[in-house]
Write a protein that holds these residues in place. Structure first.
Motif, PDB file in Angstrom:
ATOM      1  N   ALA A 194     -51.895   2.159-117.398  1.00  0.00           N
ATOM      2  CA  ALA A 194     -50.651   2.537-116.728  1.00  0.00           C
ATOM      3  C   ALA A 194     -50.952   3.280-115.429  1.00  0.00           C
ATOM      4  O   ALA A 194     -52.010   3.884-115.282  1.00  0.00           O
ATOM      5  N   ARG A 195     -50.010   3.219-114.501  1.00  0.00           N
ATOM      6  CA  ARG A 195     -50.140   3.949-113.247  1.00  0.00           C
ATOM      7  C   ARG A 195     -49.339   5.241-113.341  1.00  0.00           C
ATOM      8  O   ARG A 195     -48.218   5.236-113.849  1.00  0.00           O
ATOM      9  N   PRO A 196     -49.865   6.365-112.863  1.00  0.00           N
ATOM     10  CA  PRO A 196     -49.115   7.622-112.935  1.00  0.00           C
ATOM     11  C   PRO A 196     -47.877   7.577-112.048  1.00  0.00           C
ATOM     12  O   PRO A 196     -47.919   7.053-110.944  1.00  0.00           O
ATOM     13  N   ARG A 197     -46.762   8.104-112.568  1.00  0.00           N
ATOM     14  CA  ARG A 197     -45.503   8.151-111.816  1.00  0.00           C
ATOM     15  C   ARG A 197     -45.518   9.347-110.872  1.00  0.00           C
ATOM     16  O   ARG A 197     -45.904  10.437-111.254  1.00  0.00           O
ATOM     17  N   VAL A 198     -45.051   9.099-109.652  1.00  0.00           N
ATOM     18  CA  VAL A 198     -45.109  10.108-108.606  1.00  0.00           C
ATOM     19  C   VAL A 198     -43.748  10.306-107.968  1.00  0.00           C
ATOM     20  O   VAL A 198     -43.017   9.348-107.739  1.00  0.00           O
ATOM     21  N   ALA A 199     -43.442  11.571-107.662  1.00  0.00           N
ATOM     22  CA  ALA A 199     -42.296  11.927-106.824  1.00  0.00           C
ATOM     23  C   ALA A 199     -42.859  12.536-105.547  1.00  0.00           C
ATOM     24  O   ALA A 199     -43.762  13.374-105.600  1.00  0.00           O
ATOM     25  N   LEU A 200     -42.352  12.101-104.403  1.00  0.00           N
ATOM     26  CA  LEU A 200     -42.749  12.658-103.114  1.00  0.00           C
ATOM     27  C   LEU A 200     -41.592  13.479-102.570  1.00  0.00           C
ATOM     28  O   LEU A 200     -40.474  12.969-102.436  1.00  0.00           O
ATOM     29  N   LEU A 201     -41.852  14.740-102.266  1.00  0.00           N
ATOM     30  CA  LEU A 201     -40.814  15.649-101.779  1.00  0.00           C
ATOM     31  C   LEU A 201     -41.295  16.288-100.488  1.00  0.00           C
ATOM     32  O   LEU A 201     -42.302  16.991-100.480  1.00  0.00           O
ATOM     33  N   SER A 202     -40.575  16.021 -99.397  1.00  0.00           N
ATOM     34  CA  SER A 202     -40.959  16.601 -98.118  1.00  0.00           C
ATOM     35  C   SER A 202     -39.919  17.619 -97.669  1.00  0.00           C
ATOM     36  O   SER A 202     -38.764  17.568 -98.065  1.00  0.00           O
ATOM     37  N   VAL A 203     -40.375  18.548 -96.841  1.00  0.00           N
ATOM     38  CA  VAL A 203     -39.520  19.591 -96.279  1.00  0.00           C
ATOM     39  C   VAL A 203     -39.566  19.433 -94.768  1.00  0.00           C
ATOM     40  O   VAL A 203     -40.648  19.384 -94.183  1.00  0.00           O
ATOM     41  N   ASN A 204     -38.385  19.316 -94.148  1.00  0.00           N
ATOM     42  CA  ASN A 204     -38.361  19.155 -92.695  1.00  0.00           C
ATOM     43  C   ASN A 204     -37.383  20.130 -92.050  1.00  0.00           C
ATOM     44  O   ASN A 204     -36.491  20.643 -92.703  1.00  0.00           O
TER      45      ASN A 204
END
Length: 154
Positions: free
Chosen positions: A93-103
């Motif tokens: 399985a591939r690890p699930r990722v969330a990407l969170l940026s601050v601008n």
């Protein structure tokens, strides 16, 4: 128990604040939560094969939190993502990722802050290494380039 790990680089503290708030909420729902502060020392340990982030078997969610620098991922975060290497979970399985940026945002009246190519760039780096990016979001915080833009009063 479900687990989540936040990989955080925060120049001004806004990203760290977001990670802590989300970690607190996940913890209240029974998640085991870990926050890793991205640093040059952590990247060096990863490159030596001694990094904490290489052990991905037990994590249900990996979240990367970072500011947007010049509409891109900060170099330290990009080096960190690359130092993680190929994602390897048991069973393929591939690890699930969330990407969170601050601008940065200059005004409450106009949504002039945006992530540029930062989220797409981070997703490209991680997907090439076998990570499954399941969620992307950007958060607006006050602009901090006060040598070019006056600080907000409101």
């Amino acid at each position: 128990m479900s687990t989540a790990r936040f990989h955080v680089f925060s120049g001004t503290g806004n990203g760290r604040y977001i990670a802590r708030q989300l970690a607190e909420r996940l913890g209240a729902r029974g998640f085991g939560v870990e926050i890793l502060e991205v640093s040059a020392a952590l990247i060096a340990r990863l490159k030596e094969g001694k990094g904490e982030a290489r052990d991905l078997e037990a994590r249900d969610l990996e979240a990367f939190v970072f500011p947007v620098y010049a509409m891109a991922v900060p170099r330290i975060m990009e080096r960190y993502m690359k130092a993680l290497g190929r994602a390897r979970l048991r069973g393929g399985a591939r690890p699930r990722v969330a990407l969170l940026s601050v601008n940065g945002r200059i005004s409450d009246r106009v949504r002039d802050g945006h992530e540029g190519q930062a989220l797409a760039q981070a997703e490209r780096v991680l997907r090439r290494r076998g990570w499954d990016v399941a969620y992307r979001e950007t958060f607006d915080y006050p602009q901090n380039m006060t040598n070019f833009i006056p600080a907000q009063n409101d």
